[in-house]
Design an enzyme around this catalytic site. Sequence first.
Site, mmCIF file in Angstrom:
data_model
loop_
_atom_site.group_PDB
_atom_site.id
_atom_site.type_symbol
_atom_site.label_atom_id
_atom_site.label_comp_id
_atom_site.label_asym_id
_atom_site.label_seq_id
_atom_site.Cartn_x
_atom_site.Cartn_y
_atom_site.Cartn_z
ATOM 1 C CG ASP A 83 32.107 48.057 46.005
ATOM 2 O OD1 ASP A 83 32.117 48.502 47.283
ATOM 3 O OD2 ASP A 83 33.225 47.453 45.738
ATOM 4 C CG ASP A 118 35.407 49.741 52.066
ATOM 5 O OD1 ASP A 118 34.748 50.172 51.028
ATOM 6 O OD2 ASP A 118 36.043 48.555 51.997
ATOM 7 C CB CYS A 271 34.217 23.145 29.935
ATOM 8 S SG CYS A 271 32.858 24.020 30.581
HETATM 9 ZN ZN ZN Z 1 32.896 25.696 29.139
#
Ligand code: ZN
Length: 492
Positions: A83, A118, A271
Amino acid sequence: MFEIKDVDLAGRIGRLHTRHGSIETPAFFPVIDPLRQELPVTEIRSIGLDQVITNAYLLYRRTGGAPVKVHVFLGWDGVVMTDSGAYQILEYGDVDVTQDEILKYQKTIGSDIGVILDVPTGDVERNKALETVEETLRRAREALNLIDPRSDETIWVLPIQGGKYLDLVEKSAREALKLPYRMYGIGSPTVFLEEYKYDVVVEIIYRAKRILPGGRPVHLFGAGHPLIIPFAVALGVDTFDSASYIIYARDDRYMTEYGVYRLEQLEYFPCDCPVCRRYTPRDLAEMPKPERVRLLALHNLHVIQRTVKRVKQAIREGRLWELLEETARRHPSARSALAKFRKYYRYLEKATPTSKGEVRGLRAYGGESLWNPHILRFQEHILARYQPRLKGAKRAVLEPMPKDSKCLPPNDGEYKAYYDYFIGVIPWELCGVYPSIHVDHGGPTLEAIRHLENALIAFVHKLVKLGVEEIIIKGPGADLLRHRRPPNTKLE
Ligand code: ZN
């Protein structure tokens, strides 16, 4: 440079070729901080990411403009996007390099994908927004003295500005078409993303994408939340970047597919990534800060990458709409994004292939399912363009689609059609044509009942116009029509 391999809605799986190899899109670019990177890039690689983005302006400052090779500097052998420092303009006011310097620098350090300098719009007043659009375009033109987007080894990205002023977004996109850039960016949704204004974000993407050429890749700046990714991709965003995984981690925030938790709110980790398999929230809370940040960042990246993979699989299966419906139920801001998608029906429908290679059954969940382009398109066709093959029949029978989807031929001298709550009317001869027998739903919702009622009435009128004298409606459809019975019908 960019090949599209598969499509669903306006979302695509593609391949973007750069000089350091190609990446499969949609692809997430984690932001790497050239000054302090708490999560080593080897760990980013281990998640299966082939691409990162870093800030050329910060690298320039850090090295005093020395011509380092960015891949070597970061220790990354995959694709590197840089960027230009535009975000620093947004955050801290003007930067102290010229566009020429930063363009030359991106070339010198060997960026695979670079961005012009930009001026991001942000959330500002209209006059100011217009200035950012015009200044970005002016710089995009000026940059052509130094770069050639058609032949440079670096792929140059032209960001589309305008923010929440949608006519300015469109103006910005239309002007961009006149310039030879091969990849576009969607400028400054960051402020709206941070405020969870996903309805604004999807509208900005839609307005830009509607104008930009479909075959070119489009990058969305600052998008790294699992809730926005499916919507952005469904509208045709191919790549996106964010530092959210590390910013959240520094602040003890834990990403999930349905929102962000503070570490102390969690008793369990919902998770299965390597971090969450090994540690409990309490373990992390007791660790020294740098270790905790590293592990939380790693987990956050896993969640983002998992989301991208789910989106890709949904594109393969033709189930992206279903994934959007599912995502919409996870958070009110995602719901506000999906509500906008009804308006995008024509755009999405045009892009959606009429059949998919390996279709498993479509699923309907509720009112939003009626807007699934796969489903709505079928009924639109039946009501608007389809000509029933009457073969002289003066009598027609409409009956519910059998549970096993086994359609039987009509009796001699009769015309026959089936119906389904979500699909609507299914003429006998189109039984089995995608998606007519493939919709799996657990019973009608109020919207689906209304939808079927309207479809039956419209179809009856169509048959009457063609000279059918008696239309027998069997099953629950008959009950729906009792209070507004169309002509020539017999309700059984
Ligand atoms: Zn995780």
